[in-house]
Design an enzyme around this catalytic site. Sequence first.
Site, PDB file in Angstrom:
ATOM      1  N   SER A 144       9.945  11.667 -39.501  1.00 15.13           N
ATOM      2  CA  SER A 144       9.724  12.647 -38.432  1.00 15.13           C
ATOM      3  C   SER A 144       9.393  14.003 -39.027  1.00 15.13           C
ATOM      4  O   SER A 144       9.555  14.230 -40.222  1.00 15.13           O
ATOM      5  CB  SER A 144      10.990  12.764 -37.586  1.00 15.13           C
ATOM      6  OG  SER A 144      11.988  13.425 -38.337  1.00 15.13           O
ATOM      7  N   LYS A 145       8.961  14.879 -38.157  1.00 14.20           N
ATOM      8  CA  LYS A 145       8.653  16.232 -38.603  1.00 14.20           C
ATOM      9  C   LYS A 145       9.903  16.908 -39.153  1.00 14.20           C
ATOM     10  O   LYS A 145       9.850  17.699 -40.083  1.00 14.20           O
ATOM     11  CB  LYS A 145       8.088  17.026 -37.428  1.00 14.20           C
ATOM     12  CG  LYS A 145       7.773  18.457 -37.807  1.00 14.20           C
ATOM     13  CD  LYS A 145       6.789  19.101 -36.875  1.00 14.20           C
ATOM     14  CE  LYS A 145       7.086  20.573 -36.685  1.00 14.20           C
ATOM     15  NZ  LYS A 145       7.533  21.284 -37.878  1.00 14.20           N
ATOM     16  N   ARG A 146      11.046  16.536 -38.557  1.00  8.34           N
ATOM     17  CA  ARG A 146      12.298  17.133 -39.030  1.00  8.34           C
ATOM     18  C   ARG A 146      12.584  16.776 -40.495  1.00  8.34           C
ATOM     19  O   ARG A 146      13.093  17.584 -41.249  1.00  8.34           O
ATOM     20  CB  ARG A 146      13.472  16.716 -38.132  1.00  8.34           C
ATOM     21  CG  ARG A 146      14.289  17.901 -37.708  1.00  8.34           C
ATOM     22  CD  ARG A 146      15.275  17.591 -36.589  1.00  8.34           C
ATOM     23  NE  ARG A 146      14.670  16.820 -35.510  1.00  8.34           N
ATOM     24  CZ  ARG A 146      15.173  15.656 -35.050  1.00  8.34           C
ATOM     25  NH1 ARG A 146      16.260  15.132 -35.596  1.00  8.34           N
ATOM     26  NH2 ARG A 146      14.584  15.029 -34.052  1.00  8.34           N
ATOM     27  N   GLY A 206      10.357  16.279 -42.779  1.00  5.29           N
ATOM     28  CA  GLY A 206       9.471  17.138 -43.560  1.00  5.29           C
ATOM     29  C   GLY A 206      10.046  18.540 -43.698  1.00  5.29           C
ATOM     30  O   GLY A 206      10.099  19.108 -44.789  1.00  5.29           O
ATOM     31  N   ASP A 207      10.518  19.082 -42.573  1.00  5.29           N
ATOM     32  CA  ASP A 207      11.072  20.444 -42.595  1.00  5.29           C
ATOM     33  C   ASP A 207      12.293  20.507 -43.514  1.00  5.29           C
ATOM     34  O   ASP A 207      12.462  21.438 -44.290  1.00  5.29           O
ATOM     35  CB  ASP A 207      11.475  20.878 -41.182  1.00  5.29           C
ATOM     36  CG  ASP A 207      10.253  21.049 -40.275  1.00  5.29           C
ATOM     37  OD1 ASP A 207       9.132  21.120 -40.824  1.00  5.29           O
ATOM     38  OD2 ASP A 207      10.425  21.088 -39.041  1.00  5.29           O
TER      39      ASP A 207
END
Length: 507
Positions: free
Chosen positions: A262-264, A266-267
Site C-alpha cells: 500500500s501507499k502507507r 511506501g511512506d
Amino acid sequence: MTQRKVRVRFAPSPTGALHIGGVRTALYNYLFAKQQGGDLILRIEDTDSQRFVPGAEAYIIEALTWLGIKFDEGVGFGGEYGPYRQSERRDIYKKYVNQLLEAGCAYIAFDTPEELEAKRKEIPNFQYDASTRMQMRNSLTLSAEEVKSLIDAGRQYVVRVKIEPNEDIHVNDLIRGEVVINSSILDDKVLYKSADQLPTYHLANIVDDHLMEVTHVIRGEEWLPSAPLHVLLYRYFGWADTMPRFAHLALLLKPEGNGKLSKRDGDRLGFPVFPLEWHDPKSGEISSGYRESGYLPEAVVNFLALLGWNPGNDQEVMGMDELIRSFDLSRCSKSGAKFDYEKGKWFNHHYIQEKPDEELVALFRPVLEANGVDASAYDGDYLARVVSLVKGRVNFVKELWEQAAFFFQAPTSYAEKDVKKRWSEDTPRIMTELMDILRGIEDFSSKPSEEVVIGWITERGYHMGNVMNAFRLAVVGQCKGPHMFDITELLGKEETLARIEKAIERL
Ligand code: GLU
C-alpha cells in the site's frame, strides 16, 4: 478456431495516480503483446463518474510513456476501434443492454436505496439473486404495463444480470489454471444505471473487449472474482467462441509481513508507490514518484518485470527487448511477490553504470543547478569525466552531487576525524614541499603526476599513507573519493595548489 491476431488492453479507471502494481499490469500486457506480434490498446474505463479524478488519464499516459510502454491504439494513440474512452461509448452500450433484456438474461429493477436497505435489515446476508429477486420491485415481479409506466414517469432504474443458480462456472486462467465457482454465490450485478445513462464496469468491460477483439485479458488478481460473471456474460451475448483468455496476476505484497503493498508501506519505509510524482487535486497531497526520486525508467521496468515473473534461469539484468523475447505468461507466479525495494535500488545502480556518461551529464546538470552551481559554466567533457569517476558510488543520479561536490566547490571545512588522524604538526611543511613538486610538473595529467609525486615521497622516505591522505584532505575536504591524481588532473594545477595552500592556512 482460426488463430486471431493477439490483442490485449490496459484498461485503467482514472480514479487517481496509477499504482506501481497497475504499472506492472501494463508492462506485462506490453511484453506479451510485443512478443506475440500483437497490439496493445489503452482503454480508459471512466464509467464511474463518482470516482473520476481530473488529471488521472494524462498522468497514466505520461507515466507509461516515460517507462517506454508503447500503445498501438487507444486514448491518445488513435485506432480503428474507438472511441477508447468508455464515457464516449454510451450509445454502444445501450444497444447491448437491450439485447440482454430482450433475451431474458437481464431485468429492470426499480428498488430504491431505502428499499434495498430495508431488505438488508430484514434478511441476514441479503444478496440480490435468485433467492430474493422475486421479492423485489423489478420487471420480473411487475407487469409489463407497470414497468412501462414507471419508466415513462421518469423513475430511475438499474438493469441487473439474471444469474441462474447452481451451475458450476469454469474460468480457465493462464496463470491459475482452472478455477470453478458455483453461480449461486454470485449476485445479480447491476449492469446499467438509468441515472447516469451509463453501464457499470462489468458490462462496458465485456462489450468493449468483444468489440475491440481482445484476445487476452491480463489484469490484477483483484479482478478474479469478476471473471465468472464475465464468462456468463460472454455466453449470454453469444460470444463464447471468441471469449478472451484470462490471466490474473498475483498481488504485489508488502516488503515485510503479509498483505497487499500500500501507499502507507511506501511512506513508512521511504519508497514511492507511484511511477511519477502525483499531486492529488482534491486533498492537495503530493506523493513521491519513481521518476522524481531519481530512478531510470530502464531500472523500474527491469525491477517490475521480475516481481511476479521469472525467465526460468537466474538472469536478472534484462532490457526491454530482452524481456519481450523471454516473457511467458506461464512463468508468472501464482503467489504474490514481495516488493523488495532494495532490489529496485540495485537495478538503478546497475543501469546508471550502463548509461553513457553524456546521458548522465544531461541528468546531472539540473542536480548541479539545484545545488547552486552554474552548470552552464562547465563543458560536457569536464562533467562527463567527473561523472565517470564517481558514478560507481551512487544508486541515484541525485547522489552524484554528494560524491562530486568538491569538483565544483573548494572545501570550506575539513572532516574532523580525518584531520585528527592525518594532519600532524609536520604536515604543513611536507605539504609546502609537495606544492613545490606539483608546481614543477609539466604534464599535470593523472599518470605522469602520480609518478612524480610517488617518486618524491619514496625518495624522501615519507610515510606514503600519511602524505597522500593529507594531500587528499586538503583538496577534497575528507579522506574519501576517487583516485587522487584523477581528481587533480580534472581540477588542474592552479586549483590544486590553491586548495593545498588554503588547507595549510586553515588547519
Ligand atoms: N477498469 C479496471 C481497472 O481499473 C479494469 C480491469 C480489467 O482489466 O478488466 O483495473
